[in-house]
Each structure stands twice: as C-alpha cells, then as structure tokens.
Design a protein around this motif. Structure first.
Motif, PDB file in Angstrom:
ATOM      1  N   VAL A  84       7.751  -3.561 -40.512  1.00 45.51           N
ATOM      2  CA  VAL A  84       7.361  -4.315 -39.316  1.00 45.51           C
ATOM      3  C   VAL A  84       6.876  -3.310 -38.277  1.00 45.51           C
ATOM      4  O   VAL A  84       7.669  -2.521 -37.757  1.00 45.51           O
ATOM      5  N   GLU A  85       5.588  -3.322 -37.987  1.00 46.78           N
ATOM      6  CA  GLU A  85       5.010  -2.386 -37.021  1.00 46.78           C
ATOM      7  C   GLU A  85       5.058  -3.023 -35.633  1.00 46.78           C
ATOM      8  O   GLU A  85       4.352  -3.998 -35.366  1.00 46.78           O
ATOM      9  N   LEU A  86       5.854  -2.467 -34.760  1.00 40.82           N
ATOM     10  CA  LEU A  86       6.074  -3.053 -33.441  1.00 40.82           C
ATOM     11  C   LEU A  86       5.260  -2.383 -32.345  1.00 40.82           C
ATOM     12  O   LEU A  86       5.317  -2.825 -31.184  1.00 40.82           O
ATOM     13  N   ALA A  87       4.512  -1.344 -32.667  1.00 43.61           N
ATOM     14  CA  ALA A  87       3.722  -0.669 -31.637  1.00 43.61           C
ATOM     15  C   ALA A  87       2.774  -1.612 -30.905  1.00 43.61           C
ATOM     16  O   ALA A  87       2.614  -1.519 -29.683  1.00 43.61           O
ATOM     17  N   GLY A 107       7.706  12.506 -37.500  1.00 43.28           N
ATOM     18  CA  GLY A 107       7.569  11.998 -38.861  1.00 43.28           C
ATOM     19  C   GLY A 107       8.547  10.912 -39.222  1.00 43.28           C
ATOM     20  O   GLY A 107       8.834  10.688 -40.405  1.00 43.28           O
ATOM     21  N   LYS A 108       9.059  10.195 -38.217  1.00 43.39           N
ATOM     22  CA  LYS A 108      10.050   9.147 -38.485  1.00 43.39           C
ATOM     23  C   LYS A 108       9.459   8.021 -39.330  1.00 43.39           C
ATOM     24  O   LYS A 108      10.111   7.511 -40.237  1.00 43.39           O
ATOM     25  N   THR A 109       8.220   7.625 -39.020  1.00 41.88           N
ATOM     26  CA  THR A 109       7.594   6.519 -39.752  1.00 41.88           C
ATOM     27  C   THR A 109       7.449   6.858 -41.225  1.00 41.88           C
ATOM     28  O   THR A 109       7.841   6.093 -42.115  1.00 41.88           O
ATOM     29  N   ARG A 110       6.877   8.027 -41.516  1.00 42.22           N
ATOM     30  CA  ARG A 110       6.654   8.408 -42.911  1.00 42.22           C
ATOM     31  C   ARG A 110       7.990   8.558 -43.646  1.00 42.22           C
ATOM     32  O   ARG A 110       8.130   8.161 -44.814  1.00 42.22           O
ATOM     33  N   LEU A 111       8.971   9.148 -42.971  1.00 41.64           N
ATOM     34  CA  LEU A 111      10.270   9.334 -43.599  1.00 41.64           C
ATOM     35  C   LEU A 111      10.920   7.999 -43.928  1.00 41.64           C
ATOM     36  O   LEU A 111      11.462   7.805 -45.022  1.00 41.64           O
ATOM     37  N   SER A 112      10.842   7.043 -42.997  1.00 41.62           N
ATOM     38  CA  SER A 112      11.466   5.741 -43.241  1.00 41.62           C
ATOM     39  C   SER A 112      10.782   5.005 -44.383  1.00 41.62           C
ATOM     40  O   SER A 112      11.452   4.383 -45.220  1.00 41.62           O
ATOM     41  N   GLN A 113       9.463   5.083 -44.438  1.00 38.02           N
ATOM     42  CA  GLN A 113       8.743   4.404 -45.519  1.00 38.02           C
ATOM     43  C   GLN A 113       9.024   5.063 -46.865  1.00 38.02           C
ATOM     44  O   GLN A 113       9.153   4.379 -47.892  1.00 38.02           O
ATOM     45  N   PRO A 159      10.476 -11.398 -32.607  1.00 42.03           N
ATOM     46  CA  PRO A 159      10.756 -12.222 -33.799  1.00 42.03           C
ATOM     47  C   PRO A 159       9.495 -12.677 -34.522  1.00 42.03           C
ATOM     48  O   PRO A 159       9.453 -12.688 -35.766  1.00 42.03           O
ATOM     49  N   GLU A 160       8.444 -13.037 -33.771  1.00 44.74           N
ATOM     50  CA  GLU A 160       7.182 -13.444 -34.398  1.00 44.74           C
ATOM     51  C   GLU A 160       6.560 -12.289 -35.170  1.00 44.74           C
ATOM     52  O   GLU A 160       5.964 -12.485 -36.238  1.00 44.74           O
ATOM     53  N   ALA A 161       6.680 -11.076 -34.627  1.00 49.08           N
ATOM     54  CA  ALA A 161       6.127  -9.914 -35.326  1.00 49.08           C
ATOM     55  C   ALA A 161       6.824  -9.706 -36.671  1.00 49.08           C
ATOM     56  O   ALA A 161       6.186  -9.369 -37.676  1.00 49.08           O
ATOM     57  N   VAL A 162       8.146  -9.918 -36.699  1.00 51.05           N
ATOM     58  CA  VAL A 162       8.877  -9.781 -37.954  1.00 51.05           C
ATOM     59  C   VAL A 162       8.464 -10.880 -38.934  1.00 51.05           C
ATOM     60  O   VAL A 162       8.235 -10.619 -40.125  1.00 51.05           O
ATOM     61  N   LEU A 163       8.347 -12.103 -38.438  1.00 52.50           N
ATOM     62  CA  LEU A 163       7.887 -13.201 -39.298  1.00 52.50           C
ATOM     63  C   LEU A 163       6.510 -12.912 -39.875  1.00 52.50           C
ATOM     64  O   LEU A 163       6.239 -13.170 -41.053  1.00 52.50           O
ATOM     65  N   SER A 164       5.623 -12.377 -39.057  1.00 54.79           N
ATOM     66  CA  SER A 164       4.267 -12.072 -39.521  1.00 54.79           C
ATOM     67  C   SER A 164       4.291 -11.029 -40.627  1.00 54.79           C
ATOM     68  O   SER A 164       3.599 -11.148 -41.644  1.00 54.79           O
ATOM     69  N   ALA A 165       5.070  -9.973 -40.426  1.00 57.36           N
ATOM     70  CA  ALA A 165       5.145  -8.919 -41.437  1.00 57.36           C
ATOM     71  C   ALA A 165       5.681  -9.448 -42.762  1.00 57.36           C
ATOM     72  O   ALA A 165       5.274  -9.007 -43.839  1.00 57.36           O
ATOM     73  N   ARG A 224      18.160 -15.792 -44.705  1.00 55.52           N
ATOM     74  CA  ARG A 224      19.580 -16.057 -44.950  1.00 55.52           C
ATOM     75  C   ARG A 224      19.980 -15.796 -46.398  1.00 55.52           C
ATOM     76  O   ARG A 224      21.054 -15.233 -46.663  1.00 55.52           O
ATOM     77  N   ARG A 225      19.177 -16.178 -47.376  1.00 53.91           N
ATOM     78  CA  ARG A 225      19.563 -16.066 -48.794  1.00 53.91           C
ATOM     79  C   ARG A 225      18.771 -14.969 -49.519  1.00 53.91           C
ATOM     80  O   ARG A 225      18.703 -14.995 -50.750  1.00 53.91           O
ATOM     81  N   ARG A 226      18.243 -14.022 -48.776  1.00 51.61           N
ATOM     82  CA  ARG A 226      17.434 -12.991 -49.408  1.00 51.61           C
ATOM     83  C   ARG A 226      18.102 -11.621 -49.321  1.00 51.61           C
ATOM     84  O   ARG A 226      18.885 -11.359 -48.411  1.00 51.61           O
ATOM     85  N   ARG A 227      17.759 -10.777 -50.272  1.00 48.63           N
ATOM     86  CA  ARG A 227      18.256  -9.395 -50.267  1.00 48.63           C
ATOM     87  C   ARG A 227      17.039  -8.486 -50.150  1.00 48.63           C
ATOM     88  O   ARG A 227      16.270  -8.322 -51.106  1.00 48.63           O
ATOM     89  N   LEU A 228      16.870  -7.902 -48.968  1.00 44.70           N
ATOM     90  CA  LEU A 228      15.693  -7.067 -48.734  1.00 44.70           C
ATOM     91  C   LEU A 228      15.989  -6.021 -47.670  1.00 44.70           C
ATOM     92  O   LEU A 228      17.025  -6.058 -47.005  1.00 44.70           O
ATOM     93  N   LEU A 229      15.068  -5.082 -47.542  1.00 43.44           N
ATOM     94  CA  LEU A 229      15.180  -4.017 -46.545  1.00 43.44           C
ATOM     95  C   LEU A 229      14.058  -4.195 -45.524  1.00 43.44           C
ATOM     96  O   LEU A 229      12.881  -4.269 -45.889  1.00 43.44           O
ATOM     97  N   LEU A 230      14.443  -4.282 -44.258  1.00 41.70           N
ATOM     98  CA  LEU A 230      13.471  -4.340 -43.163  1.00 41.70           C
ATOM     99  C   LEU A 230      13.378  -2.964 -42.517  1.00 41.70           C
ATOM    100  O   LEU A 230      14.400  -2.360 -42.169  1.00 41.70           O
ATOM    101  N   VAL A 231      12.154  -2.472 -42.355  1.00 42.84           N
ATOM    102  CA  VAL A 231      11.907  -1.218 -41.647  1.00 42.84           C
ATOM    103  C   VAL A 231      11.215  -1.578 -40.344  1.00 42.84           C
ATOM    104  O   VAL A 231      10.045  -1.986 -40.334  1.00 42.84           O
ATOM    105  N   LEU A 232      11.937  -1.466 -39.231  1.00 43.65           N
ATOM    106  CA  LEU A 232      11.392  -1.806 -37.912  1.00 43.65           C
ATOM    107  C   LEU A 232      10.898  -0.517 -37.263  1.00 43.65           C
ATOM    108  O   LEU A 232      11.701   0.351 -36.891  1.00 43.65           O
TER     109      LEU A 232
END
Length: 424
Positions: free
Chosen positions: A339-342, A316-322, A351-357, A392-400
């Motif tokens: 960012v879904e890396l599966a 349940g790591k995915t659900r817990l993180s979300q 890096p492209e996957a993160v940009l896409s998300a 660089r100038r953003r404040r956000l949370l990335l869930v990989l």
C-alpha cells in the motif's frame, strides 16, 4: 489561394507565390476567417478575436476598414459580406487552409493505421505534420481552445506516425523521436506504451522494463495512480514472454480488479498456472547485501503481527520491506500487498488507499469471498469497516509504505485491523 495558420498567418497563390500580409490586425483577421473557411463569421466574433477584448471606439467601422485592406491584399472577391451585413466569409474550401487539411490528413492516417496499413498511415501522417511551421493560430490574440485542440491533434499525429514506424519494423529508428516526444508529454500514457513496445521490438527488453518503471513512479508521484491496462499488459508480457497477462487480482483470487500486478519470488510451492495473489512488483535489479536485515525482519514477522521499519529518507526502507515480503510470501496464502501512501494527502483517505491496493474498490464480484465484500458494502459506507470485513477471514501480509505524513490515521487502521483480522 492557399492559407496557412499553423504558425504565423500566411497567404499563397496557387503556384506557391507568397502574398505579403502587413500588420498584426490584418493577419489576425485573416486567421479568424480562415479558421471558418467558407462560413460567415459574425461582426461581433471578428471584433472579439481581432482586438482581444480591447475593441476600438467604432468597432464596426474599424472592422470594415480592416476588411477593405484585406481585400486589397488577397483579392476583392476573396472576402464577401453576408447578405444582411452581419458578418464576413472567406471564399475558400476547407482544404485550402492548412489547419483543415491537417485535420483531414490525420484522420486518414489514423484510419489507415487502425485498418492495418502502416505504410499508408506513415506517408499520410508525414504529409500532415509537414504543414506545421509553429504554434497554431499564432496571430490570433486569444486562440484559446482552437489552438489547444490543434496541438492535441498534432501530438496524436506524431504518436500515430511513430506507431506506424514500429509496425513497419523500424522501431530502432524511431526511438530518439519517442524519447523527445515523451520529454514534452511526460504523462502521455499511450506514448509511453508505444515507447515500451518499440524498445521491446528493438530487442531491448531491460530498457523497456526500466521505461515502464520510470513512468509508473512518475504517475504515482504526480497523480497518485497506476498505469492503465495497456501498459500493464505490456509489462506482464515483458516479464513472461509468451504468457497471456493474468487478469485476476485481489486476495480472494476470483475478483478481477484494477492495478494489481503480480511478481516477485513466491517460492516453489505455487502452481505455475495460477499466479500467486499480491501486488509486489517484479524487481528490475538484484538485491545485494543487507541479508542480516532480511533475516531479522523474517524472524520478527514470524513472531509479531506488527513490525515497523524506521530510518531516514533514502535509507532503503521500501526496498527492504518489499524484499522481506517477497521472501516470506509462502506464509501468506492470500498474498503480500503493498500500500503506497505517499500520494495520500488527506488522512481520512488511508482506508480507501488500502482498499484500492487490495483491489477491493472496483471489484468484479464473484465467488464466496466476493459475497463477503458485497455484504460489507451493503451494510456500511465506512471504508474502514469495509476493509475490516474484507480482511476478516484472510491470511495475508500488508506492507504500508510512506506512513509518516499520515501516521495517526495509519495507527487507527492498523489497530482496528489487527484487533479483528487475526490472519493479517
């Protein structure tokens, strides 16, 4: 005379009386000629299609003998020779052949549906689909592309007919057919959109949301992609009936991008007219239990810029993180981004996957934040450098999510981002 090739090749008199056709080669010859009714087919093409790459010792003589048999069966004037002796022609109008009649009827049905006449569309499409008795051009040894095209038209006709039923207020009635059709075409997005629409029309919104989510997961697993605009629009409408789907996405709040859904519990401080940024999906079920884990995660996120969840598959790591991300969203003015890396099988594509998300690969550029991305794209082709410039100038949370198979590449991305982007 009428001819049928949607199934085994058949010939019928105008009154419906069947004409016996004996022999596989004879049916193949008639099928090849009926496919081009009214047009001359060369000797070479007929030999290739009837004997499927294994021609007889005397192909021209064998074909002449077979044409003679066909004339004795369906009439001497039914097949004529070209003036130069280079081929043969079936004397028939296209509408005398069920495949061509089917193509005409499906075109009429599609036009009627587009013109807002579902009653006519349904009637015409039912007539068209009734012509099918089995696989198209079944007696041609190598029907190939022609059979494939016919089957695609059949599937489209099935979908159009069901769309007509939904438009006529008969959504509940056609749901079993939609389920059956979807089982045979699991990646047909227009069909799934119709299924979702039918469930909504039948007063079953929860099932419609579940159908969307099932398809979204299937697309991600098999193709590594997200549903298209039509299906995403339906999803937005189901989440917020009566509210137009928002087209904005991306951390700069002014960039329209593909594939970013909004949803989740963002907290009361947000304006109802400006959906928060981020792409966490709305939860279809409540989150019960594990409150201690949530509290621990929220505390960790408050004191560290990097938090890692580990555990066996299915824990349940995915659900817990979300869930943790959704509950801390107010701390991140530029959103929480999953960012879904599966689906990523090459570590170089992380890096492209993160940009896409983030919606930063295919972005309509406008606004101050967009200028930064444009500048980054002009100065470098390196995806990781573009990502860093974007964050660089953003404040956000990335869930990989699902990092284990590309963990080395993820570590490189995380180290670079955390080292340069203080708000991530």
């Amino acid at each position: 005379m009428r001819y049928s090739v949607l199934g085994t090749t058949q010939a019928h008199l105008d009154d419906g009386t069947p004409v016996p056709l004996g022999g596989v080669r004879l049916r193949a010859l008639l099928g090849a000629l009926a496919l081009r009714a009214g047009r001359t087919v060369s000797v070479g093409a007929l030999v290739t299609e009837v004997w499927a790459g294994e021609p007889p010792a005397d192909p021209t003589g064998a074909l002449q003998a077979l044409v003679g048999r066909l004339r004795r069966t369906i009439g001497a004037g039914a097949v004529v020779s070209a003036a130069d002796g280079g081929g043969y022609r079936l004397v028939a109008d296209p509408d005398d052949v069920d495949l061509h009649r089917f193509t005409r009827l499906t075109g009429e049905g599609a036009r009627a549906l587009a013109d807002g006449d579902p009653a006519k569309a349904g009637t015409v499409l039912e007539e068209a689909l009734a012509l099918w008795r089995g696989p198209a051009l079944a007696d041609l040894p190598d029907a190939g592309a022609e059979a494939t095209r016919a089957d695609i038209r059949r599937r489209t006709a099935v979908r159009d007919r069901l769309a007509a039923l939904v438009a006529l207020g008969r959504a509940e009635e056609c749901l079993p057919e939609l389920v059956a059709a979807g089982a045979g075409a699991p990646l047909d997005e227009p069909l799934r959109a119709l299924h979702v629409r039918a469930l909504r029309a039948a007063g079953r919104p929860a099932e419609a949301l579940a159908a969307y989510e099932e398809f979204r997961v299937r697309l991600a697993d098999r193709l590594g992609t997200e549903p298209g605009p039509e299906l995403r629009g339906l999803y937005e409408e189901l989440l917020a009936p009566g509210r137009a789907a928002d087209t904005g996405a991306g951390p700069d709040r002014t960039a329209a991008a593909d594939g970013a859904d909004s949803g989740g519990d963002r907290g009361p401080a947000r304006s109802s007219t400006a959906p928060p940024p981020g792409n966490l999906r709305a939860r279809l079920t409540s989150f019960v239990g594990r409150e201690d884990d949530i509290d621990a995660l929220r505390a960790d996120l408050g004191g560290s810029r990097l938090v890692t969840l580990i555990g066996p598959g299915g824990a349940g790591k995915t659900r817990l993180s979300q869930e943790a991300g959704a509950r801390t969203a107010d701390a991140y003015p530029d959103g929480v981004w999953l960012v879904e890396l599966a689906p990523v099988d090459d570590p170089r594509n992380v890096p492209e996957a993160v940009l896409s998300a983030l919606g930063a690969r295919r972005t309509v550029l406008r606004g101050a934040g967009a200028e930064e991305l444009r500048a980054a794209e002009l100065t470098t082709d390196d995806p990781l450098s573009r990502l860093v410039e974007f964050l660089r100038r953003r404040r956000l949370l990335l869930v990989l999510d699902n990092c284990e198979h590309v963990v080395g590449a993820v570590a490189v991305v995380v180290e670079r981002v955390l080292g340069v982007c203080a708000g991530v």
